[in-house]
Motif scaffolding. Structure first.
Motif, PDB file in Angstrom:
ATOM      1  N   MET A 199       0.932  -1.269   0.062  1.00  0.00           N
ATOM      2  CA  MET A 199       0.023  -0.040  -0.065  1.00  0.00           C
ATOM      3  C   MET A 199       0.762   1.202   0.099  1.00  0.00           C
ATOM      4  SD  MET A 199      -3.060  -0.753  -0.080  1.00  0.00           S
ATOM      5  CE  MET A 199      -4.328   0.385   0.533  1.00  0.00           C
ATOM      6  N   ALA A 200       2.024   1.161   0.564  1.00  0.00           N
ATOM      7  CA  ALA A 200       2.834   2.078   0.587  1.00  0.00           C
ATOM      8  C   ALA A 200       3.503   2.490  -0.755  1.00  0.00           C
ATOM      9  CB  ALA A 200       4.041   2.123   1.292  1.00  0.00           C
ATOM     10  N   TRP A 312      19.630  12.070  -9.234  1.00  0.00           N
ATOM     11  CA  TRP A 312      18.656  13.252  -8.665  1.00  0.00           C
ATOM     12  C   TRP A 312      17.631  13.423  -9.764  1.00  0.00           C
ATOM     13  CZ3 TRP A 312      16.950  15.377  -4.821  1.00  0.00           C
ATOM     14  CH2 TRP A 312      16.083  16.584  -4.944  1.00  0.00           C
ATOM     15  N   ASP A 313      17.836  13.355 -10.752  1.00  0.00           N
ATOM     16  CA  ASP A 313      16.668  13.569 -11.816  1.00  0.00           C
ATOM     17  C   ASP A 313      15.741  12.316 -11.637  1.00  0.00           C
ATOM     18  OD1 ASP A 313      15.644  14.672 -14.293  1.00  0.00           O
ATOM     19  OD2 ASP A 313      15.709  12.917 -15.149  1.00  0.00           O
ATOM     20  N   LEU A 314      15.956  11.193 -11.437  1.00  0.00           N
ATOM     21  CA  LEU A 314      15.187   9.884 -11.204  1.00  0.00           C
ATOM     22  C   LEU A 314      14.458  10.269  -9.960  1.00  0.00           C
ATOM     23  CD1 LEU A 314      14.461   7.554 -12.779  1.00  0.00           C
ATOM     24  CD2 LEU A 314      16.016   6.258 -11.128  1.00  0.00           C
ATOM     25  N   VAL A 315      15.012  10.657  -9.043  1.00  0.00           N
ATOM     26  CA  VAL A 315      14.404  11.085  -7.671  1.00  0.00           C
ATOM     27  C   VAL A 315      13.314  12.020  -7.534  1.00  0.00           C
ATOM     28  CG1 VAL A 315      14.680  11.719  -5.275  1.00  0.00           C
ATOM     29  CG2 VAL A 315      16.120  10.018  -6.331  1.00  0.00           C
ATOM     30  N   ARG A 316      13.689  13.088  -8.232  1.00  0.00           N
ATOM     31  CA  ARG A 316      12.972  14.244  -8.695  1.00  0.00           C
ATOM     32  C   ARG A 316      11.778  13.984  -9.358  1.00  0.00           C
ATOM     33  NH1 ARG A 316      12.166  17.888 -12.729  1.00  0.00           N
ATOM     34  NH2 ARG A 316      13.967  16.986 -13.694  1.00  0.00           N
ATOM     35  N   MET A 325       9.215   5.750   0.143  1.00  0.00           N
ATOM     36  CA  MET A 325      10.373   5.091   0.734  1.00  0.00           C
ATOM     37  C   MET A 325      10.953   5.325   2.036  1.00  0.00           C
ATOM     38  SD  MET A 325      10.157   2.232  -1.035  1.00  0.00           S
ATOM     39  CE  MET A 325       8.295   2.922  -0.963  1.00  0.00           C
ATOM     40  N   LEU A 326      10.948   6.724   2.203  1.00  0.00           N
ATOM     41  CA  LEU A 326      11.784   7.350   3.314  1.00  0.00           C
ATOM     42  C   LEU A 326      11.046   7.187   4.510  1.00  0.00           C
ATOM     43  CD1 LEU A 326      13.782   9.047   4.585  1.00  0.00           C
ATOM     44  CD2 LEU A 326      12.345  10.892   3.882  1.00  0.00           C
ATOM     45  N   GLY A 327       9.575   7.137   4.351  1.00  0.00           N
ATOM     46  CA  GLY A 327       8.762   6.871   5.567  1.00  0.00           C
ATOM     47  C   GLY A 327       8.937   5.452   5.923  1.00  0.00           C
ATOM     48  N   LEU A 328       8.903   4.567   4.866  1.00  0.00           N
ATOM     49  CA  LEU A 328       9.155   3.010   5.297  1.00  0.00           C
ATOM     50  C   LEU A 328      10.513   2.879   6.129  1.00  0.00           C
ATOM     51  CD1 LEU A 328       7.781   1.182   2.107  1.00  0.00           C
ATOM     52  CD2 LEU A 328       6.715   1.384   4.375  1.00  0.00           C
ATOM     53  N   THR A 329      11.527   3.495   5.437  1.00  0.00           N
ATOM     54  CA  THR A 329      12.839   3.515   6.154  1.00  0.00           C
ATOM     55  C   THR A 329      12.677   3.849   7.718  1.00  0.00           C
ATOM     56  OG1 THR A 329      13.993   3.964   4.059  1.00  0.00           O
ATOM     57  CG2 THR A 329      14.990   4.095   6.117  1.00  0.00           C
ATOM     58  N   VAL A 330      12.082   4.989   7.990  1.00  0.00           N
ATOM     59  CA  VAL A 330      11.920   5.657   9.383  1.00  0.00           C
ATOM     60  C   VAL A 330      11.095   4.439  10.115  1.00  0.00           C
ATOM     61  CG1 VAL A 330      10.641   7.321  10.600  1.00  0.00           C
ATOM     62  CG2 VAL A 330      12.036   8.008   8.578  1.00  0.00           C
ATOM     63  N   LEU A 331       9.965   3.888   9.667  1.00  0.00           N
ATOM     64  CA  LEU A 331       9.288   2.922   9.999  1.00  0.00           C
ATOM     65  C   LEU A 331      10.256   1.745  10.374  1.00  0.00           C
ATOM     66  CD1 LEU A 331       5.985   2.737   8.540  1.00  0.00           C
ATOM     67  CD2 LEU A 331       6.205   3.244  10.920  1.00  0.00           C
ATOM     68  N   ALA A 332      11.149   1.393   9.621  1.00  0.00           N
ATOM     69  CA  ALA A 332      12.047   0.185   9.800  1.00  0.00           C
ATOM     70  C   ALA A 332      12.924   0.419  10.940  1.00  0.00           C
ATOM     71  CB  ALA A 332      12.684   0.046   8.445  1.00  0.00           C
ATOM     72  N   VAL A 333      13.738   1.432  10.946  1.00  0.00           N
ATOM     73  CA  VAL A 333      14.420   2.005  12.114  1.00  0.00           C
ATOM     74  C   VAL A 333      13.994   2.125  13.240  1.00  0.00           C
ATOM     75  CG1 VAL A 333      16.126   3.861  12.689  1.00  0.00           C
ATOM     76  CG2 VAL A 333      16.158   3.113  10.337  1.00  0.00           C
ATOM     77  N   SER A 360       9.324  -4.412  12.946  1.00  0.00           N
ATOM     78  CA  SER A 360       9.575  -2.986  12.071  1.00  0.00           C
ATOM     79  C   SER A 360      10.390  -3.093  10.927  1.00  0.00           C
ATOM     80  CB  SER A 360       9.517  -1.846  12.917  1.00  0.00           C
ATOM     81  OG  SER A 360      10.729  -1.809  13.639  1.00  0.00           O
ATOM     82  N   GLY A 361      11.737  -3.806  11.373  1.00  0.00           N
ATOM     83  CA  GLY A 361      12.840  -3.991  10.365  1.00  0.00           C
ATOM     84  C   GLY A 361      12.275  -4.639   9.041  1.00  0.00           C
ATOM     85  N   ARG A 362      11.448  -5.257   8.912  1.00  0.00           N
ATOM     86  CA  ARG A 362      10.581  -5.824   7.753  1.00  0.00           C
ATOM     87  C   ARG A 362      10.435  -4.646   6.671  1.00  0.00           C
ATOM     88  NH1 ARG A 362       6.562 -10.016  10.377  1.00  0.00           N
ATOM     89  NH2 ARG A 362       7.943 -11.437  11.062  1.00  0.00           N
ATOM     90  N   PHE A 363      10.010  -3.417   7.209  1.00  0.00           N
ATOM     91  CA  PHE A 363       9.656  -2.521   6.305  1.00  0.00           C
ATOM     92  C   PHE A 363      10.466  -1.876   5.404  1.00  0.00           C
ATOM     93  CE2 PHE A 363       6.129  -2.012   9.685  1.00  0.00           C
ATOM     94  CZ  PHE A 363       5.076  -2.298   8.708  1.00  0.00           C
ATOM     95  N   PHE A 364      11.928  -2.183   5.233  1.00  0.00           N
ATOM     96  CA  PHE A 364      12.746  -1.890   4.432  1.00  0.00           C
ATOM     97  C   PHE A 364      12.810  -2.491   2.983  1.00  0.00           C
ATOM     98  CE2 PHE A 364      17.133  -1.128   2.803  1.00  0.00           C
ATOM     99  CZ  PHE A 364      17.274   0.117   2.687  1.00  0.00           C
ATOM    100  N   TRP A 365      12.142  -3.754   3.253  1.00  0.00           N
ATOM    101  CA  TRP A 365      12.232  -4.547   2.145  1.00  0.00           C
ATOM    102  C   TRP A 365      11.693  -3.963   0.720  1.00  0.00           C
ATOM    103  CZ3 TRP A 365       8.921  -9.128   4.639  1.00  0.00           C
ATOM    104  CH2 TRP A 365       9.766  -9.792   5.714  1.00  0.00           C
ATOM    105  N   PRO A 366      10.521  -3.100   0.512  1.00  0.00           N
ATOM    106  CA  PRO A 366      10.217  -2.401  -0.803  1.00  0.00           C
ATOM    107  C   PRO A 366      11.388  -1.331  -1.028  1.00  0.00           C
ATOM    108  CG  PRO A 366       8.445  -2.370   0.924  1.00  0.00           C
ATOM    109  CD  PRO A 366       9.656  -3.126   1.638  1.00  0.00           C
TER     110      PRO A 366
END
Length: 540
Positions: A199-200, A312-316, A325-333, A360-366
């Motif tokens: 869903m993320a 950077w262009d791809l991220v933008r 993905m940043l949010g999932l990483t924060v959840l994982a940490v 919560s460490g699983r949330f880094f998989w995506p």
């Protein structure tokens, strides 16, 4: 044959070869009476699915009333993989006695993992054959996926890759939102953690469109938000209808978090052998749930992609995906941020809503899969063969993990209980009361844990109704009442099985069956179970 067909066929063949090499026939096509015992999380899944397949259809549809009686059990709370169990139940009458689909799920995951990775890469715009083969090899060598072999339900990473493949297609247009709705429900029925991760990825679609220039906002983000709302509504509806709500777990968000060093911590690396010998951990809970080594191939590819430019262009252009993905990483940490062996930031008690996701460490998989597809895109623009080289390096780096998976699948643990006489007893009784029941097993009593799991595995071959079960979440908090229940009279057709930790609760006159004591009335007579019902047993 078209280039697209070749890419998918080669990916499927790679997965099929890995599945055939890894899983023996008796893992894929199990039956009652096998000479070895299932263990660990896989045993829990097997027990739940067997009971479900041999029970009547009920409402809610996932309930097995012959397990954890009299309350029954939603097999989703024992990771019985409803996504596979439901179709298997439709043909249960034609399946062998004691069949379950856990082995088949492993094989399905192996075959679809590389296929879904190619789907994700093609959705992102890269449709050449060499990059497709490279991504397929890399996906089959993802350490966090290979490391989940003990937990079948969480091995369905192909569902995450399918979600990732939908993301760019949905950014381009709304045609596939009905497929996204169906996939969201499928992920829920595989495992709720996978649903939350998927869903993320889908939530990144309206966010990306919103953050693009005005033309992108005007054309699509509202419709995409409506599509995401449809996914969420479908998931909530299935959760209500299938009995997901009202259950709670142990909590403990932050205990099984991802260490900040985990993505670059080369545990079980084949190309960096011996550099580290265990998972990195700062929480004191082992670090395994936070294991997220990216792999030597992906890390080298990431360095090359950053050096060559274009990242950077791809991220933008995909800012919504980057933020998701940043949010999932924060959840994982988690709120207890670990760096190496130290907690460097502790924000205190987490919000109650997060307690349902203690691993919560699983949330880094995506995030790892987004990095893989993104790196493959950037390298393919430069030199397509570099993506194939990335995949081959990743494949070589994962040699120890594939070997561990192969060895695990080939393991044949001996029964700690007397399997043959217990099977005979279960076949001549109408219900089973197991002591100690699951709530009464002490947290570190590994022997009782193992023997209770084996007793349930044997009982699941015929699905004799049983009073207890290993459950991840429950509606009514479990209470240890073994002393009270053992003091009640044994009912007609009831078999009581007392494992070593509960033998003191057994009444006089029980039969000794290996390490256990068995007592009760057969359904064919009112006589006590005679000692000779079990070969080699004797009266207590």
């Amino acid at each position: 044959m078209s280039r697209r067909a070749r890419a998918y066929l080669l990916a499927a063949l790679l997965g099929l070869v890995l599945a055939a090499w890894t899983f023996p026939p008796d893992v894929l096509l199990p039956h009652a009476g096998m000479a070895w015992a299932p263990v660990g999380d896989a045993a829990q899944h097997i027990i739940a699915q067997r009971y479900f397949l041999q029970d009547s259809w009920r409402w809610p549809p996932l309930f097995a009333m012959n397990l954890n009686t009299p309350e029954g059990l939603n097999i989703a709370f024992a990771d019985g993989i409803p996504l596979l169990a439901l179709p298997l139940k439709l043909v249960a009458a034609w399946l062998p006695q004691g069949f379950h689909g856990i082995g088949i799920w492993y094989a399905i995951s192996c075959v679809l993992q590389p296929v879904a990775a190619v789907w994700a890469l093609r959705g992102a715009g890269e449709k050449r054959l060499l990059p497709a083969i490279g991504v397929a090899l890399a996906a089959l060598s993802t350490p966090a996926w290979l490391g989940r072999y003990g937990h079948a339900a969480l091995g369905g990473h192909f569902l995450l890759l399918l979600s990732l493949g939908l993301y760019p297609r949905l950014v381009r247009g709304p045609r596939l939102w009905p497929a996204a709705v169906a996939l969201s429900v499928a992920m829920l029925l595989a495992h709720p953690y996978l649903m939350m991760m998927g869903m993320a990825l889908l939530a990144a679609v309206p966010l990306t469109l919103l953050l693009r220039p005005n033309r992108g906002r005007e054309r699509g983000w509202i419709m995409a938000a409506a599509g995401l709302g449809a996914c969420m509504a479908a998931v909530l509806l299935v959760m209500v209808l299938f009995g997901y709500f009202g259950a709670v777990g142990d909590g403990g968000y932050g205990r099984y978090a991802m260490n900040l060093l985990s993505p670059v911590w080369p545990y079980r690396s084949g190309l960096l052998p011996g550099l580290v010998t265990t998972e990195v951990d700062a929480t004191g809970f082992g670090g395994w749930e936070g294991f997220n080594w990216l792999g030597a191939g992906l890390l080298l590819g990431l360095v090359l992609a950053l050096w060559h430019g274009g990242a950077w262009d791809l991220v933008r252009r995909h800012a919504g995906l980057a933020l998701a993905m940043l949010g999932l990483t924060v959840l994982a940490v988690s709120q207890r941020v670990g760096l190496g062996s130290q907690i460097i930031l502790d924000l205190g008690q987490a919000p109650a809503v997060l307690e349902q996701f203690r691993a919560s460490g699983r949330f880094f998989w995506p995030v790892a899969y987004v990095l893989l597809i993104g790196v493959a895109l950037l390298l393919a623009r430069w030199r397509p063969w570099l993506v194939l080289a990335l995949g081959l390096l990743q494949f070589a780096d994962a040699v120890p993990m594939r070997a561990a998976l192969h060895d695990w699948a080939a393991r044949r643990p001996a029964w700690g209980l007397e399997a043959a006489p217990l099977r005979a007893l279960f076949a001549t009784h109408e219900r089973l009361s197991l002591f100690p029941s699951w709530p009464c097993i002490a947290p570190r009593d590994e022997e009782s844990f193992s023997l209770a799991q084996q007793a349930l595995a044997l009982a699941s071959e015929t699905a004799i109704p049983v009073n207890t079960m290993q459950v991840a979440r429950w509606r009514t908090p479990p209470v240890c009442r073994d002393t009270e229940l053992a003091a009640t009279p044994i009912g007609p057709g009831e078999l009581r099985l007392f494992l070593p930790a509960a033998r003191a609760l057994a009444p006089p006159g029980c039969a000794v069956v290996g390490q256990a004591l068995a007592c009760g009335l057969t359904r064919r007579s009112a006589d006590a179970v005679p000692p000779d019902t079990a070969a080699g047993s004797s009266s207590r």
